[in-house]
Write an enzyme that holds these catalytic residues in place. Structure first.
Site, PDB file in Angstrom:
ATOM      1  N   TYR A  67      43.402  32.615  42.903  1.00 43.43           N
ATOM      2  CA  TYR A  67      43.632  31.167  42.885  1.00 43.43           C
ATOM      3  C   TYR A  67      43.588  30.606  41.466  1.00 43.43           C
ATOM      4  CZ  TYR A  67      42.733  26.209  43.469  1.00 43.43           C
ATOM      5  OH  TYR A  67      42.771  24.845  43.367  1.00 43.43           O
ATOM      6  N   TYR A  88      30.278  29.282  45.264  1.00 42.76           N
ATOM      7  CA  TYR A  88      31.042  28.090  45.589  1.00 42.76           C
ATOM      8  C   TYR A  88      30.088  27.034  46.102  1.00 42.76           C
ATOM      9  CZ  TYR A  88      35.842  26.756  45.807  1.00 42.76           C
ATOM     10  OH  TYR A  88      37.052  26.215  45.498  1.00 42.76           O
ATOM     11  N   ARG A 106      30.883  16.196  38.281  1.00 40.15           N
ATOM     12  CA  ARG A 106      30.727  17.623  38.529  1.00 40.15           C
ATOM     13  C   ARG A 106      31.524  18.360  37.460  1.00 40.15           C
ATOM     14  NH1 ARG A 106      35.321  20.105  41.525  1.00 40.15           N
ATOM     15  NH2 ARG A 106      33.919  21.773  42.095  1.00 40.15           N
TER      16      ARG A 106
END
Ligand code: FES
Lengths: 314, 349
Positions: free
Chosen positions: B318, B38, B225
């Site tokens: 998620y 992450y 991104r």
């Protein structure tokens, strides 16, 4: 600083004995500047003795006019060279380096009413508010306190002085408590002026239980520069002088030291390096308090040195 | 022209969407290393980017332009609420229209043209066969509201964020191909509110840092991104509103059909400051590829397998992968073994 362009001085005017108004146009004909949002400023590079001085100035012309930008510059008694040069040396035809407009003082468009409080040259960011407030039919009032500056002398403001939109104060100060307490709910107040004035308005608003989200003041981006220092990349055996207006990362890249980077804005964490000696002035948003305090690492894309040199594990 | 837009692809029903060899080659594979981590993987959108890549231009268009704009029109017709502009965002909508027309015409001159005399403008979109004269900033001179008009001609989803009090608010947009989120639901929310559900990121302080950085983006300094997830079938519109249509697809994946039906879905997210309104344009260009096509590149294949093995459970949940990830892993492992075997055969031969 990146994103520089060249601007030519097209006109110079005198607003008062201490304030000059400059009109800038693109250095090359046929080009135009970008339109900007109200409250924007540019950073102008003013050549001085031995170094270029970079100062931020609010744009005072209409935000949708991309043919020219106007700024107003006060002669500072303790000038670092910038305002002094503008008042004494800069002339029509000169070409200067200029950054793209940046905005850190935007009107809050959801406000029911916009109350602007200016101290002296602090009127400048509001001059670009006025055309857009008018265009949107927004409700506003502007109060200027200045001993020697008359808003009438600004072409951008003259009509509003006549129509009563701008109220002026010479030696007396506006009664802040009275001014704020007669504002409709949903008013936002904007302050640009000396620190004392900013503090006084914040205090008056707090005393009336205004939410701080409705009180705004201008903060100029300290345009990145800091003190020059020396960086030593120990493993590569490279020593490089980091200039006042370049980042440590840029200086390392310039001298061919391998570095990694991604965001170049102090958030991604990619450029982190171990600090072997020297004291860092941390400007990033990546390291936590503990890491900062330890002085064992630094984010060279934004951070600088507090000591004369930094030794890096690079 | 770099691409030959085709209009025969469907993102629903028979799912006739397909990538050409060229599209596969330029697919934005999102994993820089074998382990998934992450991070705030934001970087300057420095132009021009690498020739032929998805970041060559300010706004990327590819061979799916016609199919995607047709899909967008279909979704908008069935649910007009997918386009939303709060009153204070009107100027931002015009800003965005000018931005798109300027960059499309500059970067794809064979397909678009934009002429301008003061506020009098003339726009041509050759791909969609559109031509329009209008006055910049005057709503009455366009056949529909500015964001609705230009949004239908843009490949990729659009959010226009208002910035106030050091935060960003989702106050306008046209979102027709979201990966399980909804404009109607997120409208008016602040940055941290609409990121509320992302696990892990909050604890790591990622949002606080990212928000500061995003608020500091200035005119002329766009950033981008990559983000990724997976989708069953080449379905662009996987919004909560249409969950009943696609939710059950997740139960259909087996190690035999995973290569055809499971798609890696990569978003090129671009953030650009709009000059007049100071709104932040948040562009989401979605690229889809099924695993069969993706794994024509052996490097991507083995890296994907490794990355999926190291995904933290919270993220599997998620991203909605829980149900079918085992099938995907088995499919990938079989294929890795197959490739390995054939390489071994070659070596021994
Ligand atoms: S490059 Fe991202 S923190 Fe320095």
């Amino acid at each position: 600083m990146s994103r520089f362009m060249k601007a030519r001085i097209a006109a110079v005017g005198q607003i008062s004995t201490t304030v000059r108004r400059l009109t800038l146009v693109p250095a090359e004909s046929g080009q135009s500047f970008t339109p900007f949002s109200p409250g924007s400023h540019i950073v102008l590079g003013i050549p001085g003795e031995g170094r270029t001085c970079r100062n931020a100035y609010s744009l005072i012309s209409a935000p949708d006019d991309s043919s020219q930008y106007c700024i107003a510059v006060r002669r500072q008694p303790l000038s670092r060279g910038g305002s002094e040069a503008i008042h004494s040396r800069i002339k029509v035809g000169d070409v200067l380096e200029m950054s793209a407009p940046a905005n850190l003082f935007l009107p809050q468009w959801q406000a029911r009413h916009h109350l602007m409080l200016a101290g002296g040259i602090g009127i400048t960011p509001f001059l670009s508010y006025l055309p857009e407030l008018e265009r949107r039919g927004a409700s506003w009032e502007l109060h200027l306190r200045s001993q020697d500056l008359d808003a009438v002398r600004f072409p951008e403001a003259a009509a509003h002085v006549a129509s009563g939109g701008i109220t002026q104060y010479r030696l007396e100060r506006p009664n802040l408590a009275a001014l704020l307490s007669r504002q409709p709910a949903g008013t936002h107040v904007y302050i640009c002026g000396p620190q004392g004035m900013i503090d006084a308005v914040h205090a008056a608003a707090a005393a009336l239980h205004w939410s701080s989200a409705r009180v705004h003041h201008e903060v100029f981006a300290a345009p990145a520069p800091g003190m020059p220092f020396t960086a030593v990349a120990r493993n590569s055996g490279v020593e490089v002088a980091v200039e006042a207006d370049e980042s440590l990362l840029e200086a390392l890249e310039r001298s061919g030291v391998e570095t990694t980077s991604l965001c170049r804005g102090g958030v991604c964490g990619q450029c982190r390096v171990e600090l072997l000696d020297g004291e860092a002035e941390h400007r990033d948003a990546f390291l936590n308090d503990q890491e900062r305090a330890s002085q064992r690492c630094i984010m060279p894309c934004v951070s600088r040195a507090r000591s004369a040199s930094l030794v890096l594990d690079l | 022209m770099q691409f030959a837009p085709r209009d025969d692809q469907a993102f629903h029903g028979q799912f006739t969407f397909k990538n050409s060899a060229h599209a596969i080659k330029r697919f934005p594979f999102p994993f820089p290393e074998d382990e998934y981590r992450y991070s705030v993987n934001i970087e300057p959108h420095a132009l021009p980017g690498k020739s032929g890549s998805i970041t060559e231009h300010m706004l990327d268009i590819d061979e799916h332009y016609l199919s995607e704009t047709a899909e967008r029109a279909r979704v908008l017709d069935s649910d007009p609420k997918r386009c939303l502009v709060m009153p204070h965002m009107q100027p931002a909508a015009w800003d965005f229209l000018e931005f798109v027309m300027t960059y499309y015409a500059r970067d794809y001159p064979e397909s678009f043209s934009f002429e301008r005399q003061g506020d009098d403008c003339h726009w041509r979109n050759h791909l969609l066969g559109l031509e329009q004269s209008f006055r910049m900033g005057d709503d009455t001179t366009l056949p529909m509201a500015p964001l609705d008009y230009i949004g239908r001609q843009v490949q990729g989803d659009i959010a226009l964020l208002d910035q106030r009090d050091g935060d960003l608010f989702m106050d306008a947009g046209m979102i027709t191909c979201p990966a399980d989120w909804s404009l109607a639901f997120d409208a008016g929310m602040s940055f941290s509110q609409w990121h509320g559900p992302v696990p892990l990121a909050h604890e790591m302080g990622i949002f606080e840092r990212a928000l500061k950085y995003l608020c500091a983006i200035q005119v002329g300094g766009p950033v981008h991104r990559l983000n990724w997830t997976m989708t069953i079938h080449p379905r662009m519109d996987s919004s909560p509103e249409t969950f009943s249509e696609w939710g059950s697809d997740r139960a259909t994946i087996t190690p035999d059909n995973a290569g055809r039906d499971v798609h890696l879905r990569v978003e090129l997210q671009t953030l650009v400051r709009m000059p007049r309104s100071h709104a932040l344009f948040f562009g989401i260009r979605t690229y889809l590829i099924n695993l069969d096509d993706l794994c024509t590149n052996p490097v991507w294949q083995s890296r994907l397998l490794k990355v999926l093995h190291t995904l933290p459970p919270e993220l599997i949940e998620y991203k909605g992968l829980t149900r079918y990830l085992p099938s995907v892993l088995e499919w990938l492992e079989r294929r890795e073994a197959g490739v390995g075997a054939s390489q071994a055969e070659k070596q021994s031969a």
